[in-house]
Design an enzyme around this catalytic site. Structure first.
Site, mmCIF file in Angstrom:
data_model
loop_
_atom_site.group_PDB
_atom_site.id
_atom_site.type_symbol
_atom_site.label_atom_id
_atom_site.label_comp_id
_atom_site.label_asym_id
_atom_site.label_seq_id
_atom_site.Cartn_x
_atom_site.Cartn_y
_atom_site.Cartn_z
ATOM 1 N N GLN A 164 0.834 -1.188 0.000
ATOM 2 C CA GLN A 164 0.000 0.000 0.000
ATOM 3 C C GLN A 164 0.870 1.240 0.000
ATOM 4 O O GLN A 164 1.984 1.230 0.527
ATOM 5 C CB GLN A 164 -0.927 0.016 1.221
ATOM 6 C CG GLN A 164 -2.026 -1.038 1.156
ATOM 7 C CD GLN A 164 -2.961 -0.967 2.347
ATOM 8 O OE1 GLN A 164 -2.544 -1.190 3.472
ATOM 9 N NE2 GLN A 164 -4.222 -0.659 2.088
ATOM 10 N N GLY A 193 -2.845 4.537 -3.244
ATOM 11 C CA GLY A 193 -3.682 3.361 -3.430
ATOM 12 C C GLY A 193 -3.014 2.102 -2.940
ATOM 13 O O GLY A 193 -2.214 2.117 -2.005
ATOM 14 N N VAL A 220 -1.538 -2.059 -4.124
ATOM 15 C CA VAL A 220 -1.101 -3.003 -5.153
ATOM 16 C C VAL A 220 -1.485 -4.402 -4.698
ATOM 17 O O VAL A 220 -1.233 -4.774 -3.553
ATOM 18 C CB VAL A 220 0.426 -2.938 -5.381
ATOM 19 C CG1 VAL A 220 0.847 -3.949 -6.449
ATOM 20 C CG2 VAL A 220 0.851 -1.535 -5.791
ATOM 21 N N LYS A 261 -1.966 -2.177 -9.739
ATOM 22 C CA LYS A 261 -1.868 -0.992 -8.890
ATOM 23 C C LYS A 261 -3.177 -0.215 -9.010
ATOM 24 O O LYS A 261 -3.525 0.265 -10.092
ATOM 25 C CB LYS A 261 -0.686 -0.117 -9.319
ATOM 26 C CG LYS A 261 -0.495 1.129 -8.453
ATOM 27 C CD LYS A 261 0.544 2.076 -9.033
ATOM 28 C CE LYS A 261 1.933 1.523 -8.955
ATOM 29 N NZ LYS A 261 2.948 2.542 -9.355
ATOM 30 N N ASP A 309 13.783 8.390 -9.545
ATOM 31 C CA ASP A 309 13.365 7.747 -8.292
ATOM 32 C C ASP A 309 14.046 6.390 -8.146
ATOM 33 O O ASP A 309 13.420 5.410 -7.729
ATOM 34 C CB ASP A 309 11.841 7.603 -8.243
ATOM 35 C CG ASP A 309 11.322 7.347 -6.829
ATOM 36 O OD1 ASP A 309 12.106 7.512 -5.865
ATOM 37 O OD2 ASP A 309 10.140 6.976 -6.684
#
Length: 391
Positions: free
Chosen positions: A20, A24, A26, A41, A134
């Site tokens: 989580q 949201g 997954v 997702k 990222d």
């Protein structure tokens, strides 16, 4: 009685939750059309059903265009009950779980294999003029066949346009390049290279390398490891928006921080951790480095060790001795700039933290770390029509 699987938009049979996040959840699912196991997702759309948060929109856009063996495959995307569902190929674990598992021994060949797959995926992105922004171990997913794939492209951007500006508040702090910590808004692929160097170091040490608890503290960790940058090392440093002068700290030898690694690995690390982003090795050049051609050969991905699922979810970090770098005397740790420059720099520290007046130069903390997330990046929502057509 166990909970019965639920259907999502008729085609997908939802199973257990895998994780989580802010937007949201997954979960694991079965594609009833192909019998393939997938990961879905689920992202909240908001009040307008045709709207989608910008992070999800960018991830869909990028992954529809990026097709490579070491980049996660986006299979499908569809709106359902005020949520957007992104369907990905199912991946068994991630690199963070591998690093954390104290039962796993990672040989030099294993580490080289994980790095080779990571570098190949990132090199493809850079060839397509895409910055990932990222890169961190839990965004490097590992399949049942041992193949590693880059995931989570919500912060990815196209780069290469002259004078284009970006936010500097990207990457989780521990993987953030020094130019970003000094407020750079014009940058390129070198920021991804620095982050991957941090992952390289984490694989070698089996714990995060530079664990700052604020942007200022992150810089102190970097300077403690590599010394305070000099003008001849990084000519453009003083031109950065949030530049603050630090008292000179001499660099320890890189060998003292990584005593057990090969000379080739150490040489590649030093080139990836170069201060000046213009002089930092590119990911393509890194792939051509002798580290990847010298012995030992990379382990076959199918033979790489896999983590044992932990029932309690506890981290195995903190079980190893910390490597530390001796601090200079407290009064010499930082040259205090003018008040206005201090206020500018403080504005980049998390709101719930105070900018430290003295800096701790410990490289590796004893306690289990609280892995930072990107809380300061632009999280605004844009309402757009979404193209969900897949070939």
């Amino acid at each position: 009685m166990p909970e019965q699987p639920k259907k999502v938009a008729d085609r997908y049979l939802k199973q257990e939750v895998l994780g989580q996040g802010t937007y949201g959840v997954v979960f694991k699912a079965t594609d009833t059309k192909t019998e393939q196991t997938v990961a879905i997702k689920k992202i909240r759309l908001g009040k307008q059903r045709e709207g989608v948060n910008i992070t999800a929109l960018r991830e869909i856009k990028m992954l529809k265009e990026l097709k490579h063996p070491h980049i996660i495959l986006l299979i499908d995307a569809f709106p359902h009950k005020e949520n957007l569902h992104l369907v990905f190929e199912f991946m068994e674990t991630d690199l963070e779980a591998v690093i954390r598992d104290s039962n796993i021994f990672l040989s030099p060949a294993d580490i080289k294999s994980y790095l080779l797959m990571t570098f190949k995926g990132l090199a493809y992105c850079h060839d397509k003029w895409v910055l990932h922004r990222d890169m961190k171990p839990n965004n490097l997913l590992i399949g049942v066949d041992g193949q590693l794939k880059l995931a989570d492209f919500g912060l990815a951007r196209i780069f290469g346009s002259p004078n284009r500006k970006f936010t500097h508040q990207v990457f989780a702090r521990w993987y953030r390049a020094p130019e970003l910590l000094f407020g750079a808004k014009q940058y390129g692929a070198a920021v991804d290279v620095w982050a991957v160097a941090c992952i390289f170091a984490e694989l070698l040490l089996r714990r995060p390398f530079l664990q700052g608890n604020s942007d200022i503290d992150q810089l102190s960790k970097i300077f403690a490891a590599f010394g305070t940058p000099k003008a001849d090392q990084w000519p453009d440093l003083t031109k950065l928006p949030d530049y603050v002068e630090y008292q000179f700290v001499p660099a320890p030898s890189l060998r003292s921080l990584f005593p057990a690694v090969s000379d080739d690995a150490l040489d590649l690390l030093s080139k990836m951790f170069t201060y000046d982003p213009k002089a930092r090795i590119s990911i393509k050049q890194a792939l051509e480095h002798r580290y990847f051609t010298s012995a030992p050969a990379p382990t076959d991905p199918a033979k790489l060790p896999k983590p044992v699922p932990k029932q309690d979810g506890k981290s195995s970090y903190g079980k190893h001795e910390a490597i530390t770098v001796q601090s200079p005397p407290r009064k010499l740790r930082r040259v205090m700039p003018e008040r206005g420059r201090v206020d500018s720099l403080k504005s980049h520290v998390d709101k719930d933290q105070q900018a430290p007046m003295s800096l701790d130069f410990t490289i590796l903390a004893e306690r289990p770390p609280n892995r930072p997330t990107i809380t300061s990046a632009d999280r605004s929502h844009l309402k757009r029509k979404l193209d969900l057509e897949f070939q």
